[in-house]
Scaffold this active site. Structure first.
Site, PDB file in Angstrom:
ATOM      1  N   GLY A  83       0.686  -0.108   3.572  1.00  0.00           N
ATOM      2  CA  GLY A  83       1.631   0.212   4.626  1.00  0.00           C
ATOM      3  C   GLY A  83       1.036  -0.194   5.957  1.00  0.00           C
ATOM      4  CB  ALA A 123      -5.726 -10.267   9.153  1.00  0.00           C
ATOM      5  CB  CYS A 124      -7.209  -5.406   6.618  1.00  0.00           C
ATOM      6  SG  CYS A 124      -5.812  -4.800   7.583  1.00  0.00           S
ATOM      7  CE1 TYR A 153      -3.621  -3.299   2.063  1.00  0.00           C
ATOM      8  CE2 TYR A 153      -4.494  -4.269   4.087  1.00  0.00           C
ATOM      9  CZ  TYR A 153      -3.591  -4.288   3.036  1.00  0.00           C
ATOM     10  OH  TYR A 153      -2.656  -5.288   2.968  1.00  0.00           O
ATOM     11  CG  ASN A 182       0.011  -7.634  11.708  1.00  0.00           C
ATOM     12  OD1 ASN A 182      -0.109  -6.594  11.080  1.00  0.00           O
ATOM     13  ND2 ASN A 182      -0.808  -8.008  12.679  1.00  0.00           N
ATOM     14  CE  LYS A 196       1.502  -4.112   7.267  1.00  0.00           C
ATOM     15  NZ  LYS A 196       0.532  -5.171   7.238  1.00  0.00           N
ATOM     16  CB  ALA A 197       3.471  -2.920  15.109  1.00  0.00           C
ATOM     17  CB  THR A 225      -3.960  -8.735  21.324  1.00  0.00           C
ATOM     18  OG1 THR A 225      -5.356  -8.535  21.170  1.00  0.00           O
ATOM     19  CG2 THR A 225      -3.596  -8.841  22.760  1.00  0.00           C
TER      20      THR A 225
HETATM   21  P1  NAD Z   1       5.311  -3.805   0.038  1.00  0.00           P
HETATM   22  O1  NAD Z   1       4.711  -2.428   0.053  1.00  0.00           O
HETATM   23  O2  NAD Z   1       6.688  -3.964   0.559  1.00  0.00           O
HETATM   24  O3  NAD Z   1       5.249  -4.392  -1.449  1.00  0.00           O
HETATM   25  C1  NAD Z   1       4.219  -4.097  -2.352  1.00  0.00           C
HETATM   26  C2  NAD Z   1       4.870  -3.667  -3.650  1.00  0.00           C
HETATM   27  O4  NAD Z   1       3.850  -3.387  -4.601  1.00  0.00           O
HETATM   28  C3  NAD Z   1       5.705  -2.389  -3.504  1.00  0.00           C
HETATM   29  O5  NAD Z   1       7.052  -2.616  -3.857  1.00  0.00           O
HETATM   30  C4  NAD Z   1       5.031  -1.410  -4.435  1.00  0.00           C
HETATM   31  O6  NAD Z   1       5.940  -0.535  -5.108  1.00  0.00           O
HETATM   32  C5  NAD Z   1       4.331  -2.341  -5.409  1.00  0.00           C
HETATM   33  N1  NAD Z   1       3.252  -1.631  -6.114  1.00  0.00           N
HETATM   34  C6  NAD Z   1       2.355  -0.760  -5.593  1.00  0.00           C
HETATM   35  N2  NAD Z   1       1.587  -0.259  -6.564  1.00  0.00           N
HETATM   36  C7  NAD Z   1       2.021  -0.832  -7.729  1.00  0.00           C
HETATM   37  C8  NAD Z   1       1.631  -0.689  -9.087  1.00  0.00           C
HETATM   38  N3  NAD Z   1       0.644   0.158  -9.448  1.00  0.00           N
HETATM   39  N4  NAD Z   1       2.282  -1.402 -10.021  1.00  0.00           N
HETATM   40  C9  NAD Z   1       3.308  -2.250  -9.676  1.00  0.00           C
HETATM   41  N5  NAD Z   1       3.715  -2.409  -8.396  1.00  0.00           N
HETATM   42  C10 NAD Z   1       3.069  -1.712  -7.441  1.00  0.00           C
HETATM   43  O7  NAD Z   1       4.288  -4.734   0.811  1.00  0.00           O
HETATM   44  P2  NAD Z   1       4.436  -6.252   1.267  1.00  0.00           P
HETATM   45  O8  NAD Z   1       4.470  -6.262   2.742  1.00  0.00           O
HETATM   46  O9  NAD Z   1       5.484  -6.936   0.501  1.00  0.00           O
HETATM   47  O10 NAD Z   1       2.995  -6.805   0.819  1.00  0.00           O
HETATM   48  C11 NAD Z   1       2.798  -7.649  -0.305  1.00  0.00           C
HETATM   49  C12 NAD Z   1       1.315  -8.010  -0.395  1.00  0.00           C
HETATM   50  O11 NAD Z   1       0.908  -8.669   0.801  1.00  0.00           O
HETATM   51  C13 NAD Z   1       0.382  -6.823  -0.577  1.00  0.00           C
HETATM   52  O12 NAD Z   1      -0.662  -7.185  -1.415  1.00  0.00           O
HETATM   53  C14 NAD Z   1      -0.157  -6.595   0.808  1.00  0.00           C
HETATM   54  O13 NAD Z   1      -1.410  -5.958   0.796  1.00  0.00           O
HETATM   55  C15 NAD Z   1      -0.240  -8.012   1.336  1.00  0.00           C
HETATM   56  N6  NAD Z   1      -0.203  -8.083   2.808  1.00  0.00           N
HETATM   57  C16 NAD Z   1       0.931  -7.772   3.477  1.00  0.00           C
HETATM   58  C17 NAD Z   1       0.929  -7.827   4.863  1.00  0.00           C
HETATM   59  C18 NAD Z   1       2.167  -7.515   5.662  1.00  0.00           C
HETATM   60  O14 NAD Z   1       2.112  -7.594   6.902  1.00  0.00           O
HETATM   61  N7  NAD Z   1       3.283  -7.162   5.052  1.00  0.00           N
HETATM   62  C19 NAD Z   1      -0.233  -8.200   5.564  1.00  0.00           C
HETATM   63  C20 NAD Z   1      -1.384  -8.481   4.829  1.00  0.00           C
HETATM   64  C21 NAD Z   1      -1.356  -8.453   3.451  1.00  0.00           C
END
Ligand code: NAD
Length: 342
Positions: A83, A123-124, A153, A182, A196-197, A225
């Site tokens: 999240g 990026a984390c 994370y 992001n 997110k923001a 930023t």
């Molecule tokens: P999101 O939370 O909308 O989607 C992730 C999905 O994974 C969710 O629907 C969740 O139910 C599912 N999930 C969690 N645990 C699970 C499990 N045990 N089994 C099956 N499914 C499971 O997030 P997102 O923004 O779509 O992110 C997708 C990927 O990108 C993630 O790995 C996240 O860490 C990475 N990411 C996202 C961002 C961003 O800004 N959104 C930034 C950096 C990295």
């Protein structure tokens, strides 16, 4: 994205923001065999398509990862418990448990001879000491080491991307890793604590506009930023990276850095209002400054995410506004409603 459109493509995390948008694009590209997997019950998926094999499975479990990966040609692993800052600062153990998903997905890919495996890092992973200045230091890939990732994370992401590297080196599995910065856009989380923001600010501005209470609270000083990548750029980047020869984790992010205050300025402009700002200095706010150094992606792929924040936010604001209005009218819950809108 595959050699032929009849090869099975698996998207883990299909019920989430990026997974749902990826499946939507794969379909328009003509892919006929897609399997989406997510732990959420099907009715809670942000987007769901009838011509896709949709499975609700907990991918923490090895046997479920095997069921998900069987017969797959390509796997996109986007499943993670995650999240915005509010969530990841308060749920470090939960975030780290995503290592089970990534471990079992890699093992299953190996077992079933998956041809290409994509992993979404973040990026984390970058060293916190390099993100203390507010003037948005551009993080290049080498800045992840010496390691001092975001606690919880970020450490999990760094470990899992490293595991992808060794599955490639030791077992010959084709792995590609992108470090997302992001991502925002339609069909993302916009309320409930995991947003997110950009989505949170759009929602707060909409709430202020609709209630005529022209105030907004901002987490931190507003001087932090960041850069924000529009979802369409993210999906295009995933496609390019999956099909590239780039073996090392690579940044996938916008290099247009803004302060959180500037982000609010843009959303206010789109909404056509001006709000009185209060700053919650005790709220989770993450690192002071972070931007994506895109030297490598430009070198390897001759491209970088290029949707301007203004354009991307206009589309996102409009989408959240529609969701907000539907929710206020008491229409069956936004997520369920979105899932139905195929
Ligand atoms: P999101 O939370 O909308 O989607 C992730 C999905 O994974 C969710 O629907 C969740 O139910 C599912 N999930 C969690 N645990 C699970 C499990 N045990 N089994 C099956 N499914 C499971 O997030 P997102 O923004 O779509 O992110 C997708 C990927 O990108 C993630 O790995 C996240 O860490 C990475 N990411 C996202 C961002 C961003 O800004 N959104 C930034 C950096 C990295």
């Amino acid at each position: 994205m595959t050699m032929g459109n009849y090869n099975l493509v698996v998207v883990a995390g299909a019920g989430g923001f990026i997974g749902g948008n990826l499946i939507s694009t794969l379909r328009t590209q003509g892919h006929k065999r897609i399997r989406g997997v997510d732990i959420k019950p099907l009715e809670e998926w942000y987007q769901r398509f009838d011509d896709v094999e949709n499975l609700s499975l907990d991918l923490n479990l090895r046997e479920n990862c095997e069921m998900a990966s069987k017969d797959a040609y390509e796997v996109y692993n986007l499943a993670a418990n995650m999240g915005g800052m509010g969530f990841i600062e308060r749920n470090k153990a939960l975030c780290m448990l995503s290592v089970l998903i990534n471990t079992h997905m890699l093992q299953a890919a190996l077992k079933y001879g998956v041809k290409r495996f994509f992993y979404s890092s973040s990026a984390c992973v970058y060293n916190g000491d390099k993100q203390k200045a507010f003037e948005a230091p551009s993080l290049k890939e080498a800045d992840a080491y010496p390691a001092l990732a975001e606690d919880g994370y970020g450490w999990e992401k760094l470990f899992s991307e490293r595991m992808c590297r060794h599955f490639h080196e030791d077992f010959g599995l084709y792995t590609r890793v992108a470090r997302f910065h992001n991502v925002y856009g339609p069909w993302g989380t916009w309320y409930g604590g995991r947003e997110k923001a950009p989505a949170a600010i759009c929602r707060k501005v909409i709430e202020a506009k609709v209630s005529s209470k022209h105030e907004i609270d901002i987490w931190g000083s507003g001087n932090q930023t960041r850069s924000f990548m529009f979802i369409e750029d993210c999906i295009k980047g995933i496609n390019l990276i999956m099909n590239s020869e780039v073996l090392e984790p690579i940044n996938l992010g916008s290099s247009e850095a803004v302060t959180i205050n500037q982000l609010v300025d843009i959303v206010e402009e789109i909404a056509g209002i001006k709000l009185r700002r209060t700053y919650d200095l005790s709220a989770p706010k993450g690192v002071n400054g972070r931007n994506s150094d895109n030297t490598l992606i430009k070198k390897y792929l001759n491209w970088e995410p290029n949707t301007t924040l203004r354009i991307g936010l206009e589309k996102t604001y409009r989408w959240i506004y529609d969701q907000y209005v539907a929710r206020e009218r008491g229409e069956a819950g936004v997520i369920r409603e979105s899932a139905a809108a195929r």
